[in-house]
Scaffold this motif. Sequence first.
Motif, PDB file in Angstrom:
ATOM      1  N   ASN A 111       0.824  -1.199   0.000  1.00 53.46           N
ATOM      2  CA  ASN A 111       0.000   0.000   0.000  1.00 53.46           C
ATOM      3  C   ASN A 111       0.859   1.250   0.000  1.00 53.46           C
ATOM      4  N   ASP A 112       0.405   2.319  -0.694  1.00 54.31           N
ATOM      5  CA  ASP A 112       0.935   3.648  -0.443  1.00 54.31           C
ATOM      6  C   ASP A 112       0.442   4.064   0.932  1.00 54.31           C
ATOM      7  N   ASN A 113       1.363   4.349   1.860  1.00 51.35           N
ATOM      8  CA  ASN A 113       0.926   4.603   3.230  1.00 51.35           C
ATOM      9  C   ASN A 113       1.913   5.458   3.994  1.00 51.35           C
ATOM     10  N   PHE A 114       1.443   5.929   5.142  1.00 49.41           N
ATOM     11  CA  PHE A 114       2.264   6.658   6.100  1.00 49.41           C
ATOM     12  C   PHE A 114       2.032   6.034   7.472  1.00 49.41           C
ATOM     13  N   LEU A 115       3.128   5.824   8.242  1.00 51.53           N
ATOM     14  CA  LEU A 115       3.024   5.251   9.581  1.00 51.53           C
ATOM     15  C   LEU A 115       3.812   6.087  10.582  1.00 51.53           C
ATOM     16  N   LEU A 116       3.228   6.198  11.774  1.00 46.85           N
ATOM     17  CA  LEU A 116       3.872   6.845  12.924  1.00 46.85           C
ATOM     18  C   LEU A 116       4.324   5.761  13.890  1.00 46.85           C
ATOM     19  N   PHE A 117       5.585   5.835  14.337  1.00 48.43           N
ATOM     20  CA  PHE A 117       6.124   4.915  15.333  1.00 48.43           C
ATOM     21  C   PHE A 117       6.473   5.729  16.574  1.00 48.43           C
ATOM     22  N   MET A 118       5.825   5.408  17.686  1.00 43.70           N
ATOM     23  CA  MET A 118       5.906   6.247  18.877  1.00 43.70           C
ATOM     24  C   MET A 118       6.374   5.419  20.071  1.00 43.70           C
TER      25      MET A 118
END
Length: 725
Positions: A111-118
Amino acid sequence: MRLYSCLLFCCLFSLPIFAQKKNDAYQLHIRRATSPVKIDGIVDEPAWAASDTATNFYMILPMDTSYAKVRTDVQMTYDDKNIYLLVVNYNGAPGPYMVESLRRDFAFLKNDNFLLFMDPFDDQTNGFSFGANAAGAQWDGLMYDGGKVDLSWENKWSSVVKNYPDKWIFEAAIPFKSIRYKKGITQWGINFGRNDLKTTEKSSWAPVPRQFPSASLAYTGVLVWDVPPPDPGVNVSVIPYLLGGVNKNYENEKDAAFRGDAGLDAKIGITSSLNLDLTVNPDFSQVDVDKQVTNLDRFELFFPERRQFFLENGDQFTNFGYSTIRPFFSRRIGLGVPIHFGARLSGKLNKDWRLGVMNMQTGKQTSTALPAQNFTVAALQRRVFARSNVGFIFINKESLNYNPDKALPGQPVYNRYNRNYGLEYNLASANNFWTGKAMVLKSNTPGRSGKDWVHAANLQYTSRVWNISWQHEYVGNNYNAEVGYVPRKGYIKLNPQITRLFFPKKGALLSHGPQLSTTNFFDEKMKRTDNEVLLSYGMVFRQRNTFTLWSSTSYIKLLQPFDPVNIGKDSLAAGTRHSWNTIGADYVSKPQSLFTYALSTRYGGYYADGKRFTFTGELGYRFQPYVSLALSANYNDIRLPQPWGNQAFWLVGPRVDVTMTNTLFFTGFMQYNEQMKNVNLNTRLQWRYRPASDLFIVYTDNYLPEPYYVKNRALVLKLVYWLNL
C-alpha cells in the motif's frame, strides 16, 4: 554444549555495554495547539501554522545513502485530550495511488501509506504505531521487541485522508487515553515512515539502515514536549456484547440449536502506563478461522492465536522462548471448553520495569471428563544496558476439584497441575546489528522428574551485506509444557546460518546473494537423528518482486512410527533411516500491479525412496479500493511404494474481500482440503458503526466433498459496543 553456552552468554552480555542512541539529533518540538483542530484533511487551522514541521526524509529503499526523492511533511500538536497529527504526502509520480482496500491494518509493503512509530518511554523497545493508507484505511498496533508491530491491538482514535491532485493528506487525533506513557517524561522516541509504491521508495524521517524495518525503535528521533504531556485522567472503558445464533449438526441428525449470550470486557487504566483488562464470558465467534494446510509433518503444527483478548499487550507471554519452544501458548486455554472469566494486568511500572499477569478460569467438559481449570501466567521484565532486557515467566495450570486417582475406567486422566518457570536474556544492541536470546526453562508435573528442563540460545549479526547467526537448543525428554507449544522433546539442535548480499548500483536487481544453513538434531546422547543442509540464492528486484532458487539434502532417523501421507493407511517403522535431495524455486510478483501472484514449487525425494512434487500458488486481483479477489492453491503429488502407492492432495482456498467503506467490510472464503476430505465456507460482515464498536454477522458451513454432504452450519449475530466512562 556447556562451552558453547558459556561463550554465547559472554557475547550476549558484553555487546551492548557501550550503546547510545543513534538519532538524538533528529528532534521535533511539539507545542500546545493555539486553536481547535478539526480532523477533516484540510489544513486551515492556525494551530498548524504555529507548529514545527518534520521534513527532509531519508531514503531506506532502494538505497539508504541519500535523502528521499518523494517529499513528506509532518506536523504535531496537542490539547488536553488528544495528540494531533498532520501529514502531507506529496506525489512521487503521476498516476493513481496504490492500495489493497479500505480494510484496517493493511499490509505495509502492498500500500501507499504513512506510519507513525511512537516510543513514549523512550526505551527503544516498546511503543505504539498509527497510520493510514492513501485511501484512508487505518493502521494501529502495539510495538514490541524493538521493531515488531502487533496489529491485533485496537483502540479509539479518529483520522481522515483527503486526496488532492499533487498530494494526499492524513490528519489524525489520538486520545491520550488510548496510549500508555509515564507522567513527567518530556522526550519520547518517534519516527515516521512512508511507503510510495509508484516510485518503489521507502523512507523515514530519522534515517534507518535498509537491512532493518522502518519501525525499528533503535533509530527513532526525539519528540520534545514543551511541557510534560497532560494527565489522561480516569481511564475506564466498558465493552459489552450481545450475541444470538443458530447451528445445526447434520451428521448427528439433531434439531437446530439456538443460542443467546452476553458478555463483558473492561479496560481500566491503573496508571498512565499500567492497564487492567477484565473479561466475563468472552466469545470469539467473529474471529477468522485458521488457514488450513496440507499436513505432511511428523510433529504438531502451529496455528497462531487469533483471539484479541490474548493478543493485546501479550508479547511478554507469547514471545517468551522460540518458535518451537513456547512455554506459553494461549490457544491451550479454552480449547473446547467455555472460558468463564479472566483478568490481565500489563504495562510499564517505569522506564526499566515491565509487568504482565494473567488469570483465566475455564469450565468443565462433561464428554471428556475434563475438569474446570485455572490458568495463571506471570511475567516480569527488566531493561538492561541500552535496549536489552532480562525476563522471568511463571505458568501454572491447575485442575480444580479433581483427583486423577478417581478417574473412571475409560476416562482420560489429566494431571492435577503443570507448572513452568523460565528465565531469558534478550539482546538488542544500540544499532540493532547484534540480536540474540538465551533462556532456561524448568517444568514441574506430578510423576515426572529428571530431564525436565530446557536450554536454548542464539546470536545474530546483521549488517548491510552479512547476516550470520547461530542457534542451539536442548529440550529434555521429560520437559512438559501443557500450556505451551513444544512439539518435539528429547533432543539437541544446532543451527548455524550465513547470508551474503550484493547491491548492484544499476540494473533491475536491488540485491542478491546466497544463503547457507544447516539444521542438525541429536538425541540426548549426541547421536544424530536429523540433518538438513539448505543452499539458496535470493534476488530482490527494484520493483520489489523477488525470486529464490534453493536446494537441500535431508537425513531423518524416525524416532516414532510415522505415516508419510498422514491419512492413516500405514506407518514407517521407528528406527528406519531416510535420506533424499530436493530442489525448489519461489517467485513473488511486484506489489504495484493490480494483478499479483506468488508461485512456489519443489521436487525431490521423500521417505522410503519415494518422490514428492509440490506446487503452491497465490493469485490476487484488486478493484481498488473496494474489492479484492484471491485464490490460493496447494498441490502435492507423492509417489511411494505400497501400501501407500501414489497419493495426490489439493488444498484450494478462494477468497473475496469487499470494503464498501472504511467502516463496512465483507469477507467470504472457502477452503477445500482433499487430505482432510472437508470443505469449509466462512462469510463475515462487519459494520464499525462507531469507533471500536462493531456489528458482526458470521455464517459458516462445513461439507463432506465426496459424496457432497452438509456436515454442519451456523449463523451468528454479534453486537459490540465500546463505552468510555
